[in-house]
Design an enzyme around this catalytic site. Structure first.
Site, mmCIF file in Angstrom:
data_model
loop_
_atom_site.group_PDB
_atom_site.id
_atom_site.type_symbol
_atom_site.label_atom_id
_atom_site.label_comp_id
_atom_site.label_asym_id
_atom_site.label_seq_id
_atom_site.Cartn_x
_atom_site.Cartn_y
_atom_site.Cartn_z
ATOM 1 N N ALA A 104 0.945 -1.181 -0.054
ATOM 2 C CA ALA A 104 0.087 0.169 0.030
ATOM 3 C C ALA A 104 1.179 1.222 0.104
ATOM 4 C CB ALA A 104 -0.907 0.148 1.372
ATOM 5 N N LYS A 105 0.306 2.401 -0.303
ATOM 6 C CA LYS A 105 1.092 3.672 -0.176
ATOM 7 C C LYS A 105 -0.105 4.468 0.026
ATOM 8 C CE LYS A 105 5.185 5.069 -0.357
ATOM 9 N NZ LYS A 105 6.726 4.131 0.333
ATOM 10 N N GLY A 106 0.499 5.799 0.714
ATOM 11 C CA GLY A 106 -0.379 6.886 1.273
ATOM 12 C C GLY A 106 0.271 8.071 0.712
#
Ligand code: NAD
Length: 416
Positions: A104-106
């Site tokens: 994931a990444k934000g």
């Protein structure tokens, strides 16, 4: 690099691996797309009373091997495409070292240099609240990335805990130790880089003890990699930070440099028993091992031919362009790719999460030993794959990662 270009590159790498592994087109398409992309717009009241609206993202790429994991970036140039590419790379990174996470990444589009500490805190808390429907200790666990740090992770943990009504330390990693962070987490990425370099030396018949090392970047990753290389008997001949580099063919006292000049005006350039060099020169110095540990796209088709190192161990994410990869490959240079070489950070984040879930904390030696074992085992499996398929280490790492994720995705089947 625009986000779309980065995403195209990530998809191209997947396509190459999928074709070698003979993955069917339907499954390839599943892996080429993120499971979730959330875009949020949220207000923050600045210190002067004015309201500004910020755009943020959280992208989860693949959930087949476990909850998703990936950092949060605060930077003015982020977009949803870049965040998606980075989430995909996190899937491969977790799979190559075989920890039970998807990627994931934000990100939030913001220049934190223009904000006060209080404004950054409000931004972090409001962003965390805006994405709280998809993050959680069992679903998606953020960590620090560019522009965020342990303090920001502490605020995010507190925000989500306030919403639950009880403390949930496992909801983020990279926290301060006082709030459930892990011993060894700060040094973990640099430590993993050095373990990878030692293994790569062993595989290519180079003696790490006495080997000449050049390290670009003297931040978290680079300074730890340089100091641990010195501790293992290597000779660090060049280091650099954003202001430029220093070189001494007889070796630099990196521990002393770190103690005396980190965070000091002028940085490592205050040290005088050396030659001053540029960041470009650093990449081309005579050495056995080059550790690019600063930023992306440093080794390109322009300088790849001039690189004298026999091994490149990628501390940074994406320091070598695909063209440079080919040039170095033709020269017989082994590249230990980022998804393997700098995976020590996410491995120790995994340890932090396990400790948080169990409320049982480990000694630093236990953390470091377990990290070293995972890095050694992962290096060996990637190296074996490279030999078996007669491919470079980057392709081999992708083959292992994509195969693991494809297998898990296939075994779970498609709902309903
Ligand atoms: P950092 O901010 O602590 O350090 C970055 C270093 O690079 C600093 O010394 C800075 O002066 C230098 N630098 C900045 N611009 C430069 C330039 N143009 N040329 C040369 N040097 C420059 O960051 P970090 O956490 O050490 O991360 C470095 C790299 O490692 C990044 O690519 C990051 O994505 C990657 N990485 C970090 C971690 C981690 O746990 N910190 C984990 C995996 C990958």
């Amino acid at each position: 690099m625009s986000g779309q270009r980065v995403l195209n590159m990530a998809r191209e790498q997947l396509a190459t691996a999928a074709s070698i592994l003979n993955i069917d087109e339907g499954l390839h398409q599943v892996l080429a797309h993120p499971v979730r992309q959330v875009i949020v717009n949220f207000p923050v009241v600045h210190d002067n009373g004015e309201v500004a609206v910020y755009e943020g993202y959280r992208v989860q790429h693949n959930l087949s091997r476990g909850p998703t994991k990936g950092g949060i970036r605060f930077h003015p140039d982020v977009d949803v495409e870049e965040t998606t590419a980075l989430s995909m790379w996190m899937t491969w990174k977790c799979a190559v070292v075989n920890i039970p996470y998807g990627g994931a990444k934000g990100a939030v589009k913001v220049n934190t240099k223009q904000l006060s500490r209080r404004e950054i805190e409000k931004l972090a808390r409001r962003y965390a609240t805006s994405i709280n429907m998809i993050i959680g200790e069992r679903s998606d666990i953020p960590a620090p990335d560019i522009g965020t740090n342990a303090e920001v992770m502490g605020w995010i943990m507190d925000t989500l805990s306030m919403q639950h009504g009880y403390t949930v330390p496992g909801v983020v990693t990279g926290k301060p130790i006082e709030l459930g962070g892990s011993e060894g987490r700060v040094e973990a990425t640099g430590r993993g880089v050095v373990v990878s370099a030692i293994e790569a030396c062993r595989a290519t018949g180079i003696d790490f003890e006495g080997a000449k090392i050049a390290v670009q970047g003297f931040g978290n990753v680079g300074s730890v990699a340089a100091r641990l290389s010195e501790q293992h008997g290597a000779k660090v001949v060049a280091v650099s930070d954003a202001t430029g580099g220093i070189y001494n063919e007889n070796g630099l006292p990196v521990n002393e440099l770190y103690q005396k000049f980190s965070g000091v005006e002028g940085g490592i350039r205050n040290y005088k028993e050396c030659d001053e060099i540029s960041n470009e020169d650093l990449l081309e110095v005579k050495c056995e091992v080059l550790m690019p540990s600063a930023i992306q796209e440093q080794i390109t088709e322009k300088n790849a031919k001039k690189i004298k190192a026999k091994l490149v161990v990628e501390g940074a994410n994406g320091p070598t362009t695909p063209e440079a990869d080919r040039i170095l490959g033709d020269k017989g240079v082994m590249i230990v790719p980022d998804i393997l070489a700098n995976a020590g950070g996410v491995v120790t984040s995994y340890f932090e999460w396990v400790q948080d879930l169990q409320n049982f904390f480990w000694e630093e030696d236990q953390v470091n030993d377990r990290l070293a074992k995972i890095m050694q085992r992962s290096f060996a499996s990637v190296h074996d794959m490279a030999v078996k398929h007669k491919v470079d280490m980057r392709t081999a790492a992708m083959l292992i990662a994509v195969q693991r994720v494809a297998e898990a995705t296939t075994m779970r089947g498609i709902f309903p």
